[in-house]
Design an enzyme around this catalytic site. Structure first.
Site, PDB file in Angstrom:
ATOM      1  CG  ASP A  99      -2.187   0.764   1.043  1.00  0.00           C
ATOM      2  OD1 ASP A  99      -3.242   0.283   1.488  1.00  0.00           O
ATOM      3  OD2 ASP A  99      -2.124   1.843   0.407  1.00  0.00           O
ATOM      4  CG  ASP A 205      -4.202   6.231   0.527  1.00  0.00           C
ATOM      5  OD1 ASP A 205      -5.149   5.470   0.758  1.00  0.00           O
ATOM      6  OD2 ASP A 205      -4.056   7.339   1.069  1.00  0.00           O
ATOM      7  CD  GLU A 262      -8.665   4.956  -1.860  1.00  0.00           C
ATOM      8  OE1 GLU A 262      -7.686   5.667  -1.572  1.00  0.00           O
ATOM      9  OE2 GLU A 262      -9.552   4.703  -1.044  1.00  0.00           O
ATOM     10  CG  HIS A 337      -8.860  -0.279   4.691  1.00  0.00           C
ATOM     11  ND1 HIS A 337      -8.668  -0.473   3.326  1.00  0.00           N
ATOM     12  CD2 HIS A 337      -8.422   0.959   4.942  1.00  0.00           C
ATOM     13  CE1 HIS A 337      -8.114   0.591   2.812  1.00  0.00           C
ATOM     14  NE2 HIS A 337      -7.948   1.488   3.760  1.00  0.00           N
ATOM     15  CG  ASP A 338     -11.197   3.170   3.525  1.00  0.00           C
ATOM     16  OD1 ASP A 338     -10.594   3.540   2.501  1.00  0.00           O
ATOM     17  OD2 ASP A 338     -10.681   3.168   4.664  1.00  0.00           O
TER      18      ASP A 338
HETATM   19  O1  TEU Z   1      -9.199   6.393   1.543  1.00  0.00           O
HETATM   20  C1  TEU Z   1      -9.521   7.478   0.716  1.00  0.00           C
HETATM   21  C2  TEU Z   1     -10.886   7.891   0.923  1.00  0.00           C
HETATM   22  O2  TEU Z   1     -11.400   8.710   0.225  1.00  0.00           O
HETATM   23  C3  TEU Z   1     -11.605   7.268   2.059  1.00  0.00           C
HETATM   24  O3  TEU Z   1     -11.446   8.148   3.156  1.00  0.00           O
HETATM   25  C4  TEU Z   1     -13.008   7.088   1.673  1.00  0.00           C
HETATM   26  O4  TEU Z   1     -13.417   8.174   0.875  1.00  0.00           O
HETATM   27  C5  TEU Z   1     -13.846   7.113   2.886  1.00  0.00           C
HETATM   28  O5  TEU Z   1     -13.217   6.412   3.887  1.00  0.00           O
HETATM   29  C6  TEU Z   1     -15.124   6.483   2.510  1.00  0.00           C
HETATM   30  O6  TEU Z   1     -16.063   7.178   3.198  1.00  0.00           O
HETATM   31  C7  TEU Z   1      -7.805   6.143   1.617  1.00  0.00           C
HETATM   32  C8  TEU Z   1      -7.601   4.983   2.565  1.00  0.00           C
HETATM   33  O7  TEU Z   1      -8.216   3.824   2.027  1.00  0.00           O
HETATM   34  C9  TEU Z   1      -8.198   5.368   3.880  1.00  0.00           C
HETATM   35  O8  TEU Z   1      -8.149   4.279   4.795  1.00  0.00           O
HETATM   36  C10 TEU Z   1      -7.412   6.547   4.425  1.00  0.00           C
HETATM   37  O9  TEU Z   1      -8.029   6.982   5.626  1.00  0.00           O
HETATM   38  C11 TEU Z   1      -7.401   7.709   3.421  1.00  0.00           C
HETATM   39  O10 TEU Z   1      -7.135   7.297   2.086  1.00  0.00           O
HETATM   40  C12 TEU Z   1      -6.297   8.686   3.796  1.00  0.00           C
HETATM   41  O11 TEU Z   1      -5.061   8.057   3.570  1.00  0.00           O
END
Ligand code: TEU
Length: 574
Positions: A99, A205, A262, A337-338
């Site tokens: 990542d 990311d 992403e 994980h989000d």
């Molecule tokens: O996530 C990007 C992101 O936009 C997320 O915050 C997503 O939009 C949101 O969680 C959904 O509601 C990436 C990573 O996957 C996330 O875990 C990190 O918190 C974020 O970037 C910052 O690095």
């Protein structure tokens, strides 16, 4: 579609290191724990393993705030552990996808410590610093009205140098200034270091945020309730994105490396195609959020939105056809994980429907055109955190900040509080971060220690765990293994075949075909239990090789159902 490629014929398993397996009993998952479970992943049949961040970090955002790109977060292990992980993966014919979090760093990174120390420091323009604005009566304001994804303004005032710095996420995650070639060179160096150590590619990311509109204009506030509106139109897929991605792509090409970007807040496939077109030589594929955002309400992720089968059909079809016709490639996912757990969010976690839902979603996702991603626990039908949890049990700053801001803004609105807590329980990020459920022992076999876990285990692990499912041929685990096997057995059809939606207007069937010479129909029929607001139906989830429908052969207008119930997919019986 574009040329053939090993990463098109692969499937990926995402591990959240803090929650996968704790080998030393400190309540936090670690790399030796992951190594101890590689045979399990091999049995599932995944080819690549993507680990959420393991690099040194103060863990404000669970490692998405990196303080040293060349060191491992000590509770996870050492550089030697990473070498061993890579080696153990390779001996099993598997690969490690790292990542890469380079839109921002931690505020504890040496670069930022230097940058914030003075306006003349050589690292000053490694980050995005702007002068304050002032109101007519002299009140200091941020440089623009952009909001952070974790509540509040996207700008933090720094007393020492009397300027603001940009942070699209937490204040502890200052955005890097990619306009600065030194920043880009530093990222290229990080990529080469890890590729030379045997990493086979990267998940990048929020990689579409790295080029910002350098005017940093205000968002014309359309929704007055939004003190800090989202400025994504000024930084998602910004003016120089593809120039930067071409640089990354040339490094990836040198190593024939895997890459998935992403890309939140972008719904125009052309924009994504510009990054993942086969001949573009930028990224291999991208996570778009259009499916994930289908159940977001008008006030965003944590407001109620109705997810409808017909919307899902049109979004899925749009991306399937568009990428196929334009030599692009899809990254297929329903969990990470989000996001909330897909069985709870898109189907039904009720005991009688839970395994069926897991199998249905595996069929729906796993046989589309693209590279399938399985998130830890999805393969054994893990579901959302328990209804009994209140905010104290949550760990994720996105949810906690959102809740605190709401309570502050509308202290007395109990109805809104209850509705919001319902949405948090359905979609917040902690849902996917509860410890992996390995067995029915203490802490579900996640941790052998006595230390409290960093986040509690769910309450259903006695009946829902990897051990019991591996030995049960009809389990969700084995169903997922069969789906992934189908892609290996019928590579031409399920990897390189075209996609076609059938029975578009059918209100309970989601049927699509994949064609490469021969045609195979993927049929997902309706739920007998109507109480589930929306779902891709679950009663029949099956792959049919030119199957015969209930009455007469199916064509695009007369599908009315299907014989039999859930047909456990076994490529060697079909
Ligand atoms: O996530 C990007 C992101 O936009 C997320 O915050 C997503 O939009 C949101 O969680 C959904 O509601 C990436 C990573 O996957 C996330 O875990 C990190 O918190 C974020 O970037 C910052 O690095």
């Amino acid at each position: 579609t574009g040329g053939r490629a090993w990463w098109k014929e692969s499937s990926v398993y995402q591990i959240y290191p803090a929650s996968f397996k704790d080998s030393n009993g400190d309540g936090v998952g670690d790399i030796p724990g992951i190594i101890s479970k590689l045979d399990y992943l091999k049995a599932l049949g995944v080819d690549l393993v993507w680990l959420s961040p393991i690099l040194q970090s103060p863990q404000v955002d669970m490692g998405y705030d990196v303080s040293d790109y060349y060191a491992i977060h000590p509770p996870y292990g050492t550089l030697k552990d990473v070498d061993r992980l890579i080696q153990e993966l390779h001996t099993r014919g598997m690969k490690y996808v790292m990542d890469l979090v380079v839109n921002h760093t931690s505020d504890q990174h040496e670069w930022f410590k230097q940058s914030r120390s003075s306006k003349t420091n050589e690292f000053r323009d490694w980050y995005i610093w702007k002068k304050p604005r002032y109101t007519a009566d002299g009140v200091r304001q941020p440089p623009n009205n952009w909001g952070s994804y974790f509540s509040g303004s996207a700008w933090k005032y720094d007393e020492q140098t009397e300027e603001y710095y940009l942070h699209l996420f937490a204040p502890e995650q200052p955005d890097l200034n990619w306009e600065n070639p030194k920043v880009r060179d530093a990222v290229h160096k990080i990529m080469r270091y890890w590729l030379d150590k045997g990493v086979s590619g990267f998940r990048m990311d929020v990689i579409n945020f790295i080029s910002k509109d350098q005017r940093f204009p205000d968002v014309p506030v359309v929704d007055p309730s939004k003190l800090y509106p989202e400025g994504a139109k000024y930084y998602a897929c910004g003016p120089r994105l593809h120039e930067y991605l071409q640089e990354l792509g040339s490094i990836l090409k040198e190593y024939d490396a895997f890459s998935v970007g992403e890309m939140p807040s972008v719904y125009d496939p052309t924009e994504i195609l510009n990054a993942v077109g086969f001949e573009r030589q930028e990224l291999g594929m991208a996570f778009q959020f259009e499916i994930m955002d289908l159940d977001h309400g008008p006030q965003g992720k944590f407001s109620p939105g109705k997810f409808r089968l017909k919307d899902l059909k049109s979004v899925v079809t749009k991306w399937q056809l568009f990428m196929y016709e334009n030599n692009g490639w899809n990254a297929l996912y329903l969990e990470n994980h989000d996001q909330g757990r897909s069985i709870s969010r898109f189907a039904s976690e009720k005991e009688e429907f839970r395994a069926l839902s897991g199998k249905m979603l595996a069929t729906f996702l796993g046989l589309q055109s693209g590279t399938p991603f399985v998130y830890q626990g999805q393969e054994i039908g893990m579901v959302n955190l328990p209804e009994s949890w209140n905010i104290e049990k949550f760990r994720d700053l996105e949810a906690i900040n959102f809740w605190n801001e709401l309570i502050q803004a509308c202290p007395g609105d109990t109805k809104l509080h209850n509705q919001t807590m319902k949405e948090l329980r359905l979609k917040s990020r902690d849902n996917g971060r509860l410890p992996m459920q390995w067995g029915s022992g203490k802490f579900a076999g996640f941790s052998s220690g006595t230390a409290d876990l960093w986040i509690d285990v769910n309450e259903d692990y006695d009946n829902w765990n990897a051990t019991s499912q591996m030995s049960d041929p009809s389990s969700t685990f084995n169903y997922w293994a069969n789906i992934l096997k189908l892609r290996k057995v019928w590579v031409d059809v399920f990897v390189y075949g075209s996609f076609k939606l059938i029975a578009e207007d059918h209100e309970e069937l989601f049927v699509y075909t994949r064609t490469f010479g021969e045609t195979k129909a993927v049929v997902i029929n309706n739920f007998s239990e109507k109480s589930v607001e929306w779902c891709i139906p679950v009663e029949i989830a099956s792959v049919l090789t030119g199957g015969k429908f209930l009455t007469g052969n199916y064509d695009e207008r007369r599908i009315i159902g299907f014989e039999g119930n859930v047909i456990t997919v076994n490529p060697f019986e079909a």
